[in-house]
Design a protein around this motif. Structure first.
Motif, PDB file in Angstrom:
ATOM      1  N   ASP A  95       0.851  -1.182   0.000  1.00  0.00           N
ATOM      2  CA  ASP A  95       0.000   0.000   0.000  1.00  0.00           C
ATOM      3  C   ASP A  95       0.889   1.235   0.000  1.00  0.00           C
ATOM      4  N   ASN A  96       0.384   2.340  -0.573  1.00  0.00           N
ATOM      5  CA  ASN A  96       1.186   3.561  -0.619  1.00  0.00           C
ATOM      6  C   ASN A  96       0.665   4.627   0.340  1.00  0.00           C
ATOM      7  N   ASP A  97      -0.155   4.230   1.299  1.00  0.00           N
ATOM      8  CA  ASP A  97      -0.671   5.182   2.277  1.00  0.00           C
ATOM      9  C   ASP A  97       0.300   5.282   3.448  1.00  0.00           C
ATOM     10  N   SER A  98       0.140   6.317   4.269  1.00  0.00           N
ATOM     11  CA  SER A  98       1.015   6.488   5.425  1.00  0.00           C
ATOM     12  C   SER A  98       0.573   5.611   6.592  1.00  0.00           C
ATOM     13  N   TYR A  99      -0.634   5.033   6.518  1.00  0.00           N
ATOM     14  CA  TYR A  99      -1.109   4.063   7.504  1.00  0.00           C
ATOM     15  C   TYR A  99      -1.309   2.751   6.760  1.00  0.00           C
ATOM     16  N   ARG A 100      -0.521   1.732   7.099  1.00  0.00           N
ATOM     17  CA  ARG A 100      -0.528   0.511   6.305  1.00  0.00           C
ATOM     18  C   ARG A 100      -0.963  -0.699   7.116  1.00  0.00           C
ATOM     19  N   VAL A 101      -2.050  -1.304   6.668  1.00  0.00           N
ATOM     20  CA  VAL A 101      -2.490  -2.581   7.200  1.00  0.00           C
ATOM     21  C   VAL A 101      -1.701  -3.675   6.486  1.00  0.00           C
ATOM     22  N   ILE A 102      -1.216  -4.654   7.257  1.00  0.00           N
ATOM     23  CA  ILE A 102      -0.505  -5.804   6.696  1.00  0.00           C
ATOM     24  C   ILE A 102      -1.336  -7.032   7.009  1.00  0.00           C
ATOM     25  N   SER A 103      -1.804  -7.745   5.995  1.00  0.00           N
ATOM     26  CA  SER A 103      -2.735  -8.850   6.196  1.00  0.00           C
ATOM     27  C   SER A 103      -2.596  -9.859   5.063  1.00  0.00           C
ATOM     28  N   PRO A 104      -3.296 -11.000   5.130  1.00  0.00           N
ATOM     29  CA  PRO A 104      -3.313 -11.923   3.992  1.00  0.00           C
ATOM     30  C   PRO A 104      -3.830 -11.269   2.715  1.00  0.00           C
ATOM     31  N   PHE A 105      -4.773 -10.322   2.844  1.00  0.00           N
ATOM     32  CA  PHE A 105      -5.318  -9.656   1.653  1.00  0.00           C
ATOM     33  C   PHE A 105      -4.262  -8.769   0.990  1.00  0.00           C
ATOM     34  N   THR A 106      -3.528  -7.997   1.796  1.00  0.00           N
ATOM     35  CA  THR A 106      -2.477  -7.160   1.216  1.00  0.00           C
ATOM     36  C   THR A 106      -1.347  -8.022   0.668  1.00  0.00           C
ATOM     37  N   SER A 107      -1.145  -9.202   1.264  1.00  0.00           N
ATOM     38  CA  SER A 107      -0.112 -10.118   0.761  1.00  0.00           C
ATOM     39  C   SER A 107      -0.489 -10.662  -0.609  1.00  0.00           C
ATOM     40  N   LEU A 108      -1.767 -10.994  -0.796  1.00  0.00           N
ATOM     41  CA  LEU A 108      -2.215 -11.471  -2.098  1.00  0.00           C
ATOM     42  C   LEU A 108      -2.115 -10.355  -3.129  1.00  0.00           C
ATOM     43  N   HIS A 109      -2.421  -9.130  -2.709  1.00  0.00           N
ATOM     44  CA  HIS A 109      -2.266  -7.966  -3.582  1.00  0.00           C
ATOM     45  C   HIS A 109      -0.813  -7.827  -4.028  1.00  0.00           C
ATOM     46  N   TRP A 110       0.115  -7.962  -3.075  1.00  0.00           N
ATOM     47  CA  TRP A 110       1.549  -7.912  -3.397  1.00  0.00           C
ATOM     48  C   TRP A 110       1.923  -9.019  -4.377  1.00  0.00           C
ATOM     49  N   TYR A 111       1.380 -10.218  -4.169  1.00  0.00           N
ATOM     50  CA  TYR A 111       1.693 -11.358  -5.035  1.00  0.00           C
ATOM     51  C   TYR A 111       1.296 -11.076  -6.479  1.00  0.00           C
ATOM     52  N   TYR A 112       0.094 -10.540  -6.677  1.00  0.00           N
ATOM     53  CA  TYR A 112      -0.366 -10.266  -8.038  1.00  0.00           C
ATOM     54  C   TYR A 112       0.501  -9.208  -8.717  1.00  0.00           C
ATOM     55  N   MET A 113       0.942  -8.205  -7.962  1.00  0.00           N
ATOM     56  CA  MET A 113       1.799  -7.173  -8.537  1.00  0.00           C
ATOM     57  C   MET A 113       3.164  -7.744  -8.914  1.00  0.00           C
ATOM     58  N   ASN A 114       3.714  -8.616  -8.061  1.00  0.00           N
ATOM     59  CA  ASN A 114       5.067  -9.117  -8.280  1.00  0.00           C
ATOM     60  C   ASN A 114       5.122 -10.343  -9.171  1.00  0.00           C
ATOM     61  N   ASN A 115       4.118 -11.203  -9.070  1.00  0.00           N
ATOM     62  CA  ASN A 115       4.162 -12.443  -9.837  1.00  0.00           C
ATOM     63  C   ASN A 115       3.452 -12.326 -11.188  1.00  0.00           C
ATOM     64  N   ASP A 116       2.345 -11.581 -11.223  1.00  0.00           N
ATOM     65  CA  ASP A 116       1.550 -11.461 -12.445  1.00  0.00           C
ATOM     66  C   ASP A 116       1.706 -10.109 -13.123  1.00  0.00           C
ATOM     67  N   ASN A 117       2.620  -9.272 -12.598  1.00  0.00           N
ATOM     68  CA  ASN A 117       2.918  -7.963 -13.197  1.00  0.00           C
ATOM     69  C   ASN A 117       1.675  -7.086 -13.348  1.00  0.00           C
ATOM     70  N   MET A 118       0.760  -7.170 -12.385  1.00  0.00           N
ATOM     71  CA  MET A 118      -0.415  -6.306 -12.403  1.00  0.00           C
ATOM     72  C   MET A 118      -0.062  -4.927 -11.860  1.00  0.00           C
ATOM     73  N   THR A 119      -0.829  -3.929 -12.278  1.00  0.00           N
ATOM     74  CA  THR A 119      -0.699  -2.612 -11.674  1.00  0.00           C
ATOM     75  C   THR A 119      -1.301  -2.655 -10.278  1.00  0.00           C
ATOM     76  N   PHE A 120      -1.068  -1.611  -9.515  1.00  0.00           N
ATOM     77  CA  PHE A 120      -1.616  -1.521  -8.163  1.00  0.00           C
ATOM     78  C   PHE A 120      -3.130  -1.685  -8.195  1.00  0.00           C
ATOM     79  N   GLU A 121      -3.793  -0.962  -9.109  1.00  0.00           N
ATOM     80  CA  GLU A 121      -5.251  -0.998  -9.182  1.00  0.00           C
ATOM     81  C   GLU A 121      -5.754  -2.348  -9.675  1.00  0.00           C
TER      82      GLU A 121
END
Length: 250
Positions: free
Chosen positions: A122-148
């Motif tokens: 996440d690019n906010d100044s308050y960041r939740v770290i969870s399984p959901f944000t981890s899956l979001h990270w996975y899609y960006m890094n593994n599937d080359n998706m944009t943030f959105e």
């Protein structure tokens, strides 16, 4: 003499205005950008107490000696100074087996049985770290998706209330919202499976690869939609979904 007094008065006035202006500039600077800014957030599956939280700018999901690191508190909260030019770095939380406590909203808690690594891009100044944000990270890094794109896929795949829910403290929201209560159950199942799989994955010591393997395995052999199935109970993942290493593709 009259003109001399006027000259002295004029010089004094100029000096006074210069001093006030300088003070004003200093005050303005103190409220603007500084060398370090604060980054805070929460580690949540249940709230993780005693998780190692660190800034990860090289994307290896490991705490390097030069990276800022703190420990999460009772309610999963953490705060640390964010160095310049580090706002786009990921933040990683490492829950440690038999050391990190997981606190639930009903007042109960238990120690993690397996190490659990989660990450937020996440690019906010308050960041939740969870399984959901981890899956979001996975899609960006593994599937080359944009943030959105990654955010929308997590939302659609897991039936979340909105794209913003990916980055929210869903445990706090669940107290008066049934959609977020479903998120808590889904998160607990995902978190337990992530921790169980990574602890059993002896194919690599690289945590980035372990995380990618875990999510890939969930997609190939289970399907993310099954994590909303009420038959899947926290504590029952080992028996319901045994790890079959032969199905993994490196």
């Amino acid at each position: 003499m009259k003109y001399f007094k006027q000259l002295i008065l004029g010089i004094a006035t100029i000096l006074l205005l210069f001093t006030l202006s300088a003070c004003g500039s200093s005050s303005s600077d103190s409220t603007g950008a500084t060398a370090d800014s604060s980054l805070s957030g929460v580690v949540v599956d249940g709230y993780l107490d005693g998780a190692k939280v660190f800034l990860d700018c090289n994307n290896n999901l490991e705490p390097d000696p030069s990276e800022t690191m703190v420990w999460s508190g009772t309610n999963g909260g953490y705060t640390f100074d964010l160095p310049d030019n580090a706002s786009q770095c990921a933040v990683v939380a490492l829950g440690i087996a038999n050391q990190t406590y997981e606190h639930f909203d009903n007042g109960t808690s238990e120690m993690l049985r397996n190490n659990l690594t989660m990450v937020s891009k996440d690019n906010d100044s308050y960041r939740v770290i969870s399984p959901f944000t981890s899956l979001h990270w996975y899609y960006m890094n593994n599937d080359n998706m944009t943030f959105e794109e990654a955010r929308n896929r997590v939302m659609q795949e897991l039936g979340l209330p909105s794209g913003n829910a990916v980055f929210e403290d869903f445990v706090a929201r669940a107290r008066n919202n049934s959609s977020y209560r479903n998120m808590v159950q889904t998160s607990l199942r995902m978190g337990e499976y992530m921790g169980y799989y990574c602890s059993q994955d002896n194919s690599t010591d690289n945590m980035t690869v372990k995380m990618r393997n875990a999510f890939r395995y969930m997609h190939q052999n289970i399907g993310m939609d099954n994590f909303t199935d009420s038959d899947i109970r926290p504590g029952g993942m080992d028996e319901r979904f045994p790890v079959r290493m032969g199905n993994m593709q490196q």
